[in-house]
Design an enzyme around this catalytic site. Sequence first.
Site, mmCIF file in Angstrom:
data_model
loop_
_atom_site.group_PDB
_atom_site.id
_atom_site.type_symbol
_atom_site.label_atom_id
_atom_site.label_comp_id
_atom_site.label_asym_id
_atom_site.label_seq_id
_atom_site.Cartn_x
_atom_site.Cartn_y
_atom_site.Cartn_z
ATOM 1 N N LYS A 13 0.831 -1.214 0.000
ATOM 2 C CA LYS A 13 0.000 0.000 0.000
ATOM 3 C C LYS A 13 0.864 1.262 0.000
ATOM 4 O O LYS A 13 0.645 2.174 -0.794
ATOM 5 C CB LYS A 13 -0.929 0.029 1.237
ATOM 6 C CG LYS A 13 -1.877 -1.143 1.326
ATOM 7 C CD LYS A 13 -2.786 -1.050 2.542
ATOM 8 C CE LYS A 13 -2.046 -1.080 3.872
ATOM 9 N NZ LYS A 13 -1.356 -2.366 4.151
ATOM 10 N N ARG A 88 -9.322 1.109 8.771
ATOM 11 C CA ARG A 88 -8.882 -0.257 9.029
ATOM 12 C C ARG A 88 -9.947 -1.045 9.774
ATOM 13 O O ARG A 88 -9.730 -2.222 10.058
ATOM 14 C CB ARG A 88 -7.627 -0.214 9.879
ATOM 15 C CG ARG A 88 -6.348 -0.569 9.108
ATOM 16 C CD ARG A 88 -5.202 -0.484 10.093
ATOM 17 N NE ARG A 88 -4.036 -1.195 9.716
ATOM 18 C CZ ARG A 88 -2.914 -0.609 9.283
ATOM 19 N NH1 ARG A 88 -2.856 0.671 9.093
ATOM 20 N NH2 ARG A 88 -1.855 -1.339 9.021
ATOM 21 N N ARG A 127 11.491 -6.069 4.588
ATOM 22 C CA ARG A 127 11.235 -4.620 4.549
ATOM 23 C C ARG A 127 12.220 -3.907 5.475
ATOM 24 O O ARG A 127 12.487 -4.348 6.571
ATOM 25 C CB ARG A 127 9.798 -4.316 4.994
ATOM 26 C CG ARG A 127 9.554 -2.817 5.143
ATOM 27 C CD ARG A 127 8.104 -2.430 5.030
ATOM 28 N NE ARG A 127 7.280 -2.888 6.127
ATOM 29 C CZ ARG A 127 5.980 -2.648 6.226
ATOM 30 N NH1 ARG A 127 5.354 -1.984 5.259
ATOM 31 N NH2 ARG A 127 5.280 -3.100 7.236
ATOM 32 N N ARG A 160 11.582 -2.750 11.210
ATOM 33 C CA ARG A 160 10.633 -2.231 12.206
ATOM 34 C C ARG A 160 10.309 -3.310 13.235
ATOM 35 O O ARG A 160 10.171 -4.480 12.874
ATOM 36 C CB ARG A 160 9.332 -1.836 11.492
ATOM 37 C CG ARG A 160 9.276 -0.384 11.083
ATOM 38 C CD ARG A 160 8.164 -0.080 10.109
ATOM 39 N NE ARG A 160 6.841 -0.581 10.459
ATOM 40 C CZ ARG A 160 5.771 -0.435 9.692
ATOM 41 N NH1 ARG A 160 5.860 0.201 8.526
ATOM 42 N NH2 ARG A 160 4.606 -0.909 10.046
ATOM 43 N N ARG A 171 -0.498 -9.294 13.312
ATOM 44 C CA ARG A 171 -1.059 -8.241 12.455
ATOM 45 C C ARG A 171 -1.926 -8.840 11.343
ATOM 46 O O ARG A 171 -2.946 -8.270 10.963
ATOM 47 C CB ARG A 171 0.074 -7.389 11.849
ATOM 48 C CG ARG A 171 0.802 -6.584 12.922
ATOM 49 C CD ARG A 171 2.038 -5.935 12.376
ATOM 50 N NE ARG A 171 1.729 -4.824 11.501
ATOM 51 C CZ ARG A 171 2.592 -4.282 10.641
ATOM 52 N NH1 ARG A 171 3.812 -4.755 10.549
ATOM 53 N NH2 ARG A 171 2.228 -3.270 9.898
HETATM 54 P P1 ADP Z 1 2.253 -1.768 3.233
HETATM 55 O O1 ADP Z 1 2.297 -0.260 3.142
HETATM 56 O O2 ADP Z 1 1.039 -2.354 2.581
HETATM 57 O O3 ADP Z 1 2.446 -2.271 4.631
HETATM 58 P P2 ADP Z 1 4.817 -1.655 1.797
HETATM 59 O O4 ADP Z 1 4.476 -0.764 0.652
HETATM 60 O O5 ADP Z 1 5.658 -1.074 2.878
HETATM 61 O O6 ADP Z 1 3.481 -2.342 2.402
HETATM 62 O O7 ADP Z 1 5.524 -2.957 1.182
HETATM 63 C C1 ADP Z 1 5.979 -4.018 2.035
HETATM 64 C C2 ADP Z 1 7.365 -4.505 1.582
HETATM 65 O O8 ADP Z 1 7.242 -5.176 0.333
HETATM 66 C C3 ADP Z 1 8.375 -3.375 1.382
HETATM 67 O O9 ADP Z 1 9.644 -3.837 1.772
HETATM 68 C C4 ADP Z 1 8.303 -3.098 -0.134
HETATM 69 O O10 ADP Z 1 9.543 -2.586 -0.632
HETATM 70 C C5 ADP Z 1 7.975 -4.493 -0.690
HETATM 71 N N1 ADP Z 1 7.093 -4.459 -1.876
HETATM 72 C C6 ADP Z 1 6.066 -3.599 -2.127
HETATM 73 N N2 ADP Z 1 5.458 -3.912 -3.309
HETATM 74 C C7 ADP Z 1 6.112 -4.992 -3.790
HETATM 75 C C8 ADP Z 1 5.968 -5.804 -4.984
HETATM 76 N N3 ADP Z 1 5.016 -5.564 -5.897
HETATM 77 N N4 ADP Z 1 6.817 -6.853 -5.138
HETATM 78 C C9 ADP Z 1 7.784 -7.114 -4.200
HETATM 79 N N5 ADP Z 1 7.970 -6.399 -3.087
HETATM 80 C C10 ADP Z 1 7.155 -5.362 -2.864
HETATM 81 P P1 AMP Z 2 1.123 0.657 8.981
HETATM 82 O O1 AMP Z 2 2.337 1.506 8.850
HETATM 83 O O2 AMP Z 2 -0.044 1.132 8.159
HETATM 84 O O3 AMP Z 2 1.406 -0.818 8.774
HETATM 85 O O4 AMP Z 2 0.627 0.806 10.503
HETATM 86 C C1 AMP Z 2 1.449 0.415 11.583
HETATM 87 C C2 AMP Z 2 0.591 0.268 12.841
HETATM 88 O O5 AMP Z 2 0.001 1.531 13.193
HETATM 89 C C3 AMP Z 2 -0.570 -0.705 12.752
HETATM 90 O O6 AMP Z 2 -0.198 -2.060 12.968
HETATM 91 C C4 AMP Z 2 -1.488 -0.171 13.856
HETATM 92 O O7 AMP Z 2 -1.028 -0.554 15.154
HETATM 93 C C5 AMP Z 2 -1.309 1.337 13.737
HETATM 94 N N1 AMP Z 2 -2.301 1.925 12.805
HETATM 95 C C6 AMP Z 2 -2.056 2.540 11.609
HETATM 96 N N2 AMP Z 2 -3.197 2.941 11.036
HETATM 97 C C7 AMP Z 2 -4.199 2.574 11.870
HETATM 98 C C8 AMP Z 2 -5.621 2.677 11.836
HETATM 99 N N3 AMP Z 2 -6.253 3.249 10.795
HETATM 100 N N4 AMP Z 2 -6.323 2.161 12.881
HETATM 101 C C9 AMP Z 2 -5.717 1.592 13.916
HETATM 102 N N5 AMP Z 2 -4.387 1.434 14.022
HETATM 103 C C10 AMP Z 2 -3.634 1.918 13.012
#
Ligand code: ADP
Ligand code: AMP
Length: 214
Positions: A13, A88, A127, A160, A171
């Site tokens: 995302k 969420r 990541r 992280r 999660r």
């Molecule tokens: P989210 O915001 O949904 O938690 P991220 O955008 O941070 O996810 O992506 C999670 C991990 O996967 C990151 O390390 C990112 O660089 C990697 N990633 C994102 N999209 C792809 C893809 N299409 N193929 C492979 N790796 C990806």
């Molecule tokens: P993210 O970076 O989107 O993966 O969010 C990291 C963490 O922040 C999540 O696992 C939740 O603990 C908290 N968080 C982020 N967005 C929300 C939301 N909309 N509602 C509740 N918790 C959230």
Amino acid sequence: MKIIMLGAPGAGKGTQAKMIAEKCGIPHISTGDIFRANIKNGTELGAKAKGYMDQGLLVPDELVCDLVVDRIQQADCEKGYILDGFPRTIPQAKALEEALNAIGQKLDFALDIEVSDEHIINRMSGRRACVGCGATYHVIFNPTKVEGVCDICGDTLILRDDDKPETVEKRLEVYHSQTKPLIDFYAAENILAEIDGTQSMEKVFEDIMKILGV
Ligand code: ADP
Ligand code: AMP
């Protein structure tokens, strides 16, 4: 254009939201980034959110909703925005809908990036996040030029705490029980689009551009 991003943690995302924001010239609003910035700056909100985040749980709705509703009414959101990580839960989706109705706005797209749980575990362990600017990378799929160093600001990259395997499992469980129901919620609103998130980042982006008509 007002867009929300749906999908499991690690589905991509944030990666896609940043690219869309740049292409469309609209702000990328990540609630996770907002909480992490608050933790880093030692605010009261950060202190409240940290305990939940570290355990892989959602931060309570009341700590999230007002914050987002205020944010989307700021001047830079006039042409639209991308919400990443919000809503969420169903109560968050309803709070957003109510707030948008009150200001005569509606969402245009709910983009659901589909990735199976098996893929997610691999993605999360690879990541890396920058402690300085929050940029994210992947050790294999999106590496930095110099290992462990952010391409953008030169600060250090870390895994992280909530990306450690035991927390990722929690999660995912939370995602399935509390966030996945939003897919049906937005399908009923006729704004849902599903994208295969197991493709390369470039191909996922291409699919999204077609959906948005950009
Ligand atoms: P989210 O915001 O949904 O938690 P991220 O955008 O941070 O996810 O992506 C999670 C991990 O996967 C990151 O390390 C990112 O660089 C990697 N990633 C994102 N999209 C792809 C893809 N299409 N193929 C492979 N790796 C990806
Ligand atoms: P993210 O970076 O989107 O993966 O969010 C990291 C963490 O922040 C999540 O696992 C939740 O603990 C908290 N968080 C982020 N967005 C929300 C939301 N909309 N509602 C509740 N918790 C959230």
